[in-house]
Motif scaffolding. Structure first.
Motif, PDB file in Angstrom:
ATOM      1  N   PHE A 177      93.076  74.554  37.512  1.00 20.65           N
ATOM      2  CA  PHE A 177      92.554  74.518  38.877  1.00 20.65           C
ATOM      3  C   PHE A 177      91.288  73.672  38.979  1.00 20.65           C
ATOM      4  O   PHE A 177      90.973  73.138  40.045  1.00 20.65           O
ATOM      5  CB  PHE A 177      92.282  75.945  39.349  1.00 20.65           C
ATOM      6  N   SER A 178      90.552  73.538  37.879  1.00 18.50           N
ATOM      7  CA  SER A 178      89.299  72.788  37.911  1.00 18.50           C
ATOM      8  C   SER A 178      89.504  71.285  37.732  1.00 18.50           C
ATOM      9  O   SER A 178      88.573  70.513  37.934  1.00 18.50           O
ATOM     10  CB  SER A 178      88.352  73.298  36.817  1.00 18.50           C
ATOM     11  N   LYS A 179      90.719  70.863  37.365  1.00 20.80           N
ATOM     12  CA  LYS A 179      90.927  69.450  37.024  1.00 20.80           C
ATOM     13  C   LYS A 179      91.917  68.723  37.927  1.00 20.80           C
ATOM     14  O   LYS A 179      92.069  67.507  37.822  1.00 20.80           O
ATOM     15  CB  LYS A 179      91.400  69.336  35.568  1.00 20.80           C
ATOM     16  N   VAL A 180      92.607  69.467  38.793  1.00 18.68           N
ATOM     17  CA  VAL A 180      93.570  68.829  39.692  1.00 18.68           C
ATOM     18  C   VAL A 180      93.327  69.324  41.112  1.00 18.68           C
ATOM     19  O   VAL A 180      92.612  70.298  41.330  1.00 18.68           O
ATOM     20  CB  VAL A 180      95.035  69.150  39.284  1.00 18.68           C
ATOM     21  N   TYR A 181      93.932  68.631  42.068  1.00 17.69           N
ATOM     22  CA  TYR A 181      93.817  69.063  43.460  1.00 17.69           C
ATOM     23  C   TYR A 181      94.983  69.977  43.796  1.00 17.69           C
ATOM     24  O   TYR A 181      96.138  69.643  43.570  1.00 17.69           O
ATOM     25  CB  TYR A 181      93.814  67.865  44.406  1.00 17.69           C
TER      26      TYR A 181
END
Length: 490
Positions: free
Chosen positions: A245-249
């Motif tokens: 969740f922290s690295k993609v939209y």
């Protein structure tokens, strides 16, 4: 006095003066709390309970004298009694020592003497005729009883009570908040309450700042719960999506838009080019529908999870992943379709999702074409692209000029639909109509395509309001057939 102009604390003081009893069932207040202390929220409310030797009289009394029994949300008016003479109740309803039940009287009656003064003559006569007994009763309300909003209103500063931050979106095991600046000093307190009051949540994060990277990700802070992993599994459109969740939209609020295009627009056997595919929320459900999708994303983490999700959902036969810049992907898309067609001999064989047939196939070792046809369906790969979806609302329109001359030198006759997502922000003092917003989007599109209304009039553009990110930031999807003058431009 205009009551709409009153602050919440002023309304509270007026309400207390009008009816002091209404705030018996509120948690205690501590506006200096910064670390959550659950034990602080234990509240003991003095009440009275009527104990009936014959339990059948409980319902009779409750119906005949309903104005005199306890009516408080989340507190049943029928209580379990542990002994006939002393009641000190907790919220644990699993006590096997319970031998009786009774009816809790209205919370305006706080002791036995008051009950004889406030109950009507008819009620007292009913109690006497049924050998009922009025007993003191203490209702203990602990932290688990109170709702998140009630807890936060008891600990946040009074000037922040007008809009307590209990709203969030859920992605997998993560609750995502977008706290306003004034709430950030209390983020861990807010996060812990949200975590406690929502059983499926394991982690609470707050958006630290707005989306600022080319990959549409934003910095976030874990404010409660586990922080060892932000990799989630999210279910949507009968598919499973795995991603960090922290690295993609990812935006769960776009589920309706994903479903709209996949279920209402894309058709089985069509070719769809997803220019900014992310981890596959358009591509993978479409692939399950036997739509042939070329899914592209430049973010290496999105591409990684896109590949993984293709395998996880078993759509590798209908979804092909790419990791190009959006402009390059648009320019190369006709060639990519041609390559796919050549590699698979112009057709895609799709295994039927039927477990019984697969079991029977394992038992049958015949390898004939007839058997193969029984267990696979065939989709021919079209030579023309049917749709481009461009879900990058901040900048997708700026990529439209890459369609100019896309089919120059080819014999493509049927132009593809372009579905471009965009924001159309306006100032707080504006109140533009939908027609005006549509005109503004249309102007941006035609400017980027370098055409005028003679080539593509506004009537050929379909506008769909996807959602309002804020009152001044609506998100739209504009759909139109690529004009031939653009497709074959020099």
């Amino acid at each position: 006095m205009n009551i709409q102009n009153l602050l919440p604390r002023q309304l509270r003081r007026i309400a207390i003066n009008l009816n002091p009893d209404m705030f018996k069932f509120q948690p205690p207040i501590n506006r200096n709390m910064r670390t959550l202390d659950r034990s602080f929220f234990i509240t003991k409310v003095p009440l009275c309970v009527v104990s009936f030797p014959d339990p059948r009289n409980i319902s009779l009394f409750s119906k005949q004298f309903k104005d005199y029994i306890l009516r408080v949300p989340r507190i049943p008016h029928v209580a379990k009694l542990e002994s006939p003479s002393s009641q000190d109740n907790t919220n644990n309803n699993d006590d096997n020592s319970t031998v009786k039940k009774g009816v809790l009287l209205n919370d305006s009656i706080t002791n036995v003497d008051e009950s004889y003064q406030k109950l009507p003559k008819e009620a007292l006569e009913f109690l006497e005729s049924t050998n009922a007994e009025i007993l003191p009763y203490v209702k203990v309300l602990d932290y688990d009883f109170w709702k998140a909003d009630e807890i936060l209103r008891a600990v946040l500063p009074e000037d922040l009570l007008e809009d307590t931050p209990t709203g969030f979106t859920v992605t997998g095991h993560i609750a995502h908040l977008n706290l306003r600046e004034e709430f950030k000093p209390y983020d861990t307190l807010i996060g812990q309450v949200i975590l406690d009051k929502n059983g499926r949540i394991e982690t609470v994060v707050d958006k630290v700042s707005s989306i600022a990277t080319k990959f549409r990700t934003f910095p976030m802070k874990v404010i409660a719960g586990r922080n060892d992993s932000l990799v989630v599994e999210q279910r949507e459109s009968d598919c499973i999506f795995k991603f960090d969740f922290s690295k993609v939209y990812w935006n769960s609020r776009l589920h309706t838009e994903h479903d709209r295009l996949v279920s209402q627009v894309f058709q089985p056997g069509q070719i769809v080019c997803d220019v900014f595919a992310g981890v596959g929320p358009f591509a993978i459900p479409a692939g399950k529908k036997k739509v042939l999708v070329l899914a592209n994303d430049l973010n290496p983490d999105s591409f990684k999870y896109l590949q993984e999700n293709i395998q996880l959902n078993r759509v590798g036969h209908t979804v092909k992943p790419f990791d190009m810049d959006g402009a390059q992907f648009i320019r190369e898309s006709p060639h990519l379709v041609e390559q796919w067609s050549k590699a698979d001999h112009g057709r895609v064989l799709i295994p039927l999702n039927n477990s019984n047939r697969r079991k029977r196939q394992k038992k049958d070792d015949r390898k004939t074409e007839e058997l193969a046809a029984q267990y696979e369906s065939e989709v021919l790969i079209p030579q023309e692209i049917n749709h481009y979806v461009m879900n990058l609302p901040d900048s997708a329109i700026t990529f439209l000029h890459h369609f100019r001359g896309l089919f120059r030198g080819t014999n493509v006759k049927n132009m593809p639909w372009i579905h471009v997502h965009c924001f159309e922000k306006h100032s707080n003092d504006e109140e533009p109509t939908m027609e005006e917003l549509h005109k503004r989007i249309y102007q941006r599109i035609t400017d980027e395509l370098q055409v005028d209304e003679s080539v593509m009039p506004i009537t050929r553009v379909r506008f769909h309001l996807v959602r309002k990110v804020s009152p001044t930031k609506p998100m739209f999807c504009a759909s139109f057939l690529l004009p031939t003058d653009v497709a074959y431009a020099d």
